[in-house]
Design a protein around this motif. Sequence first.
Motif, PDB file in Angstrom:
ATOM      1  N   SER A   1      14.597  11.437 -10.097  1.00 21.47           N
ATOM      2  CA  SER A   1      14.530  12.087  -9.295  1.00 21.47           C
ATOM      3  C   SER A   1      14.307  11.608  -7.953  1.00 21.47           C
ATOM      4  O   SER A   1      14.296  10.189  -7.804  1.00 21.47           O
ATOM      5  CB  SER A   1      13.013  12.594  -9.581  1.00 21.47           C
ATOM      6  N   SER A   2      14.109  12.121  -6.619  1.00 18.01           N
ATOM      7  CA  SER A   2      14.223  11.696  -5.386  1.00 18.01           C
ATOM      8  C   SER A   2      13.297  10.361  -5.340  1.00 18.01           C
ATOM      9  O   SER A   2      12.497  11.197  -6.336  1.00 18.01           O
ATOM     10  CB  SER A   2      14.852  12.895  -4.752  1.00 18.01           C
ATOM     11  N   LEU A   3      13.632   9.939  -4.660  1.00 18.32           N
ATOM     12  CA  LEU A   3      12.118   9.440  -3.638  1.00 18.32           C
ATOM     13  C   LEU A   3      10.854   9.874  -3.512  1.00 18.32           C
ATOM     14  O   LEU A   3      11.091  10.979  -2.512  1.00 18.32           O
ATOM     15  CB  LEU A   3      12.899   8.206  -2.785  1.00 18.32           C
ATOM     16  N   LYS A   4       9.360   8.987  -4.201  1.00 19.25           N
ATOM     17  CA  LYS A   4       8.692  10.184  -3.190  1.00 19.25           C
ATOM     18  C   LYS A   4       7.719   8.784  -2.410  1.00 19.25           C
ATOM     19  O   LYS A   4       7.840   7.575  -3.379  1.00 19.25           O
ATOM     20  CB  LYS A   4       7.614  10.606  -4.410  1.00 19.25           C
ATOM     21  N   ASN A   5       7.682   9.093  -1.099  1.00 17.64           N
ATOM     22  CA  ASN A   5       6.410   8.073  -0.639  1.00 17.64           C
ATOM     23  C   ASN A   5       5.035   8.529  -0.969  1.00 17.64           C
ATOM     24  O   ASN A   5       4.331   9.675  -1.097  1.00 17.64           O
ATOM     25  CB  ASN A   5       6.389   8.166   0.975  1.00 17.64           C
TER      26      ASN A   5
ATOM     27  N   ALA B   1       1.158  -1.018  -0.170  1.00 22.21           N
ATOM     28  CA  ALA B   1      -0.132  -0.089  -0.245  1.00 22.21           C
ATOM     29  C   ALA B   1       0.979   0.916   0.103  1.00 22.21           C
ATOM     30  O   ALA B   1       0.680   2.383  -1.002  1.00 22.21           O
ATOM     31  CB  ALA B   1      -0.858  -0.143   0.767  1.00 22.21           C
ATOM     32  N   ASP B   2       1.749   1.582   0.867  1.00 21.33           N
ATOM     33  CA  ASP B   2       2.861   2.542   1.175  1.00 21.33           C
ATOM     34  C   ASP B   2       4.420   2.102  -0.191  1.00 21.33           C
ATOM     35  O   ASP B   2       5.009   0.928   0.398  1.00 21.33           O
ATOM     36  CB  ASP B   2       2.886   3.090   2.038  1.00 21.33           C
ATOM     37  N   ILE B   3       4.513   2.526  -1.367  1.00 23.21           N
ATOM     38  CA  ILE B   3       5.451   2.551  -2.032  1.00 23.21           C
ATOM     39  C   ILE B   3       6.584   3.738  -2.153  1.00 23.21           C
ATOM     40  O   ILE B   3       5.765   4.967  -2.020  1.00 23.21           O
ATOM     41  CB  ILE B   3       4.864   1.617  -2.744  1.00 23.21           C
ATOM     42  N   GLU B   4       7.997   3.688  -2.345  1.00 19.37           N
ATOM     43  CA  GLU B   4       8.593   4.480  -2.502  1.00 19.37           C
ATOM     44  C   GLU B   4       9.153   4.527  -4.138  1.00 19.37           C
ATOM     45  O   GLU B   4       9.442   3.529  -4.651  1.00 19.37           O
ATOM     46  CB  GLU B   4      10.039   4.337  -2.041  1.00 19.37           C
ATOM     47  N   VAL B   5       8.378   5.212  -5.108  1.00 19.47           N
ATOM     48  CA  VAL B   5       8.862   5.354  -6.176  1.00 19.47           C
ATOM     49  C   VAL B   5      10.159   6.392  -6.603  1.00 19.47           C
ATOM     50  O   VAL B   5      10.079   7.680  -6.346  1.00 19.47           O
ATOM     51  CB  VAL B   5       7.225   6.280  -6.736  1.00 19.47           C
ATOM     52  N   GLU B   6      10.201   6.194  -7.513  1.00 16.34           N
ATOM     53  CA  GLU B   6      11.257   7.130  -8.099  1.00 16.34           C
ATOM     54  C   GLU B   6      10.658   7.561  -9.626  1.00 16.34           C
ATOM     55  O   GLU B   6      10.701   6.968 -10.231  1.00 16.34           O
ATOM     56  CB  GLU B   6      12.716   6.758  -8.978  1.00 16.34           C
ATOM     57  N   PHE B   7      10.138   8.448  -9.845  1.00 12.28           N
ATOM     58  CA  PHE B   7       9.660   9.302 -11.159  1.00 12.28           C
ATOM     59  C   PHE B   7       9.375  10.676 -11.204  1.00 12.28           C
ATOM     60  O   PHE B   7       9.094  11.300 -10.193  1.00 12.28           O
ATOM     61  CB  PHE B   7       8.503   8.648 -10.655  1.00 12.28           C
ATOM     62  N   PRO B   8       9.607  11.403 -12.052  1.00 10.41           N
ATOM     63  CA  PRO B   8      11.031  10.764 -13.072  1.00 10.41           C
ATOM     64  C   PRO B   8      11.934  10.246 -13.238  1.00 10.41           C
ATOM     65  O   PRO B   8      12.054  10.301 -11.921  1.00 10.41           O
ATOM     66  CB  PRO B   8      11.069  11.845 -14.733  1.00 10.41           C
ATOM     67  N   SER B   9      12.523   9.602 -13.605  1.00  8.54           N
ATOM     68  CA  SER B   9      13.748   8.795 -14.225  1.00  8.54           C
ATOM     69  C   SER B   9      14.476   9.527 -13.611  1.00  8.54           C
ATOM     70  O   SER B   9      14.848  10.664 -13.829  1.00  8.54           O
ATOM     71  CB  SER B   9      14.448   7.926 -14.876  1.00  8.54           C
TER      72      SER B   9
ATOM     73  N   GLU C   1       0.099  14.954  -5.008  1.00 10.21           N
ATOM     74  CA  GLU C   1      -0.547  14.415  -3.298  1.00 10.21           C
ATOM     75  C   GLU C   1      -0.341  12.866  -3.346  1.00 10.21           C
ATOM     76  O   GLU C   1      -0.622  13.369  -1.572  1.00 10.21           O
ATOM     77  CB  GLU C   1      -2.156  14.915  -4.031  1.00 10.21           C
ATOM     78  N   GLY C   2       0.634  12.482  -3.331  1.00 11.77           N
ATOM     79  CA  GLY C   2       0.888  11.109  -2.607  1.00 11.77           C
ATOM     80  C   GLY C   2      -0.080  10.321  -3.376  1.00 11.77           C
ATOM     81  O   GLY C   2       0.529   9.247  -1.967  1.00 11.77           O
ATOM     82  N   VAL C   3      -0.154  10.076  -4.290  1.00  6.62           N
ATOM     83  CA  VAL C   3      -1.405   8.848  -4.566  1.00  6.62           C
ATOM     84  C   VAL C   3      -1.421   8.699  -5.713  1.00  6.62           C
ATOM     85  O   VAL C   3      -1.193   9.545  -6.862  1.00  6.62           O
ATOM     86  CB  VAL C   3      -2.799   9.368  -4.489  1.00  6.62           C
ATOM     87  N   TYR C   4      -0.590   7.089  -6.416  1.00  9.59           N
ATOM     88  CA  TYR C   4      -0.240   6.189  -7.370  1.00  9.59           C
ATOM     89  C   TYR C   4      -1.005   6.307  -8.055  1.00  9.59           C
ATOM     90  O   TYR C   4      -1.187   5.244  -7.366  1.00  9.59           O
ATOM     91  CB  TYR C   4       0.977   5.532  -6.924  1.00  9.59           C
TER      92      TYR C   4
END
Lengths: 80, 415
Positions: free
Chosen positions: B46-50, B36-44, B353-356
């Motif tokens: 960029s720093s990680l976002k929860n 449910a909670d993930i750490e994402v690098e996007f765009p390639s 806003e922190g929602v994927y």
Amino acid sequence: MEDMHEVIREYVINEYVEDDTEVTNDTPLISGGIVDSFSMVSLKRFLENKYSISIPDDRATPEAFDSVNKICTLVQEFIG
Amino acid sequence: MAYSDKTRGMYNGILSGLQEAGLFKQERFIHSPQAADIEVEFPSGSSLKNVINICANNYLGLSSHPDVVKAAHEGLDSRGYGMSSVRFICGTQDIHRKLEQMVTEFLDTEDTILFPSCMDANAGVFEAVLTKDDVMISDRLVHASIIDGIRLCSAMHDTFKHSDMDHLESKLQLHHDRRLKMVITDGVFSMDGDTAKLDEMAALCEKYDALLFIDDSHASGFIGKKGRGTHEKYGIMGKVDVITTTFGKGLGGASGGCVSGRKELVEMCRQKARPYLFSNTIAPPVVAGVIKVLEILSATTERRDKLEKNTEFWRKGLTEAGFVLKEGDTPIVPVMLFNAKLSQDVSRDLYQEGVYAIGFFFPVVPQGQARIRTQISAGHEIHHLEKALDAFTKVGKKYNILGKTKQEIIEMYGM
């Protein structure tokens, strides 16, 4: 006597059109995305039953089925 | 060797065309386990976002479940990493057959055969059991993998309008003269989240002596009171001739799929299905993981019950916020935006806003039916869903679409 163009056009609309898309005798059916080439078989079988003809698979091509006018030309050929 | 500048230019032209048309798919790199909670690098780069993930097929929240991970570790230790062989040479272990037997029991069928994926199961099954004397009659919205499988089969093919039982019946009458008729549908349709009318379909198949095929990839493990699938929901357990499903969604989310059904049809796949014959099957650690998943789901319905409650909460929250949703009761909840650009803009803002959540538009869905497809999980807690609802509401206000009808949204943004 029934008008062949009208019969086929009505079949196409009932069978394939699920919104208010207008279909004329020249409307591209397969290249225009109205008739999925996957669903052509029911159109072929309808024509064969309706006009008592047999259309060989190699003549039932997406090009030959691409408009009401083209379909009528094909059917006329087999009616003789 | 002969990869000339001209050839390279041709492909670059095609790829540029995809980008200009807004159809270029870009991966987002996740640096954490699927959850449910993930750490994402996007765009390639960029720093990680929860972010909160509401677009995974992780319906039961088992993708990173500690018991499943532990079982996979034990499978790795006891049976090794790979088989280096197809099944019928030396690529079958005891645990492969054990999993097949467990799936057979779980789905209430006669037998099961594993495939490397459900895509492979669907690619292989029709060609293995049908011939040019037969007809396949499929719902017009079946999954792409079924369409590919149908294309590989010599049987005649026809379609019926989505979930239109009168139309299906007319097709069964039209093709009454074929040796075998097979009616083909998804159990749950992945883009709209609606379920096939399997009780009516089973009755029609009985009446017209047709086989019934369902792909239950978006249902196995959680649809039906015991989570056995759409055939359980519609009270036709034991009556479906072929079920294909995946282990890549609710059932652990790793990989692999199967054909489960009448024992003769399964045996035909074992003898003739090309993806089974010519590729390795599921790797041992994954097999061990799926066995654990089925043990968990057979012991308790706790996870599918939680998923059902989460789905109700989510659907109610979005409805009260004023979004237009596709009707349904599955964990696939499409938020309708109709306009392709709007779906991309909303998806981008939700991410901020922190929602994927991903926007889908033509040709993945029909023209004018762009949407954000949300998928709920038993891995979500209420606080995840509340936070996601807040984000949706904030973004919905920004675009002034809350409380608006389909027609009003289309008037503002076009199709």
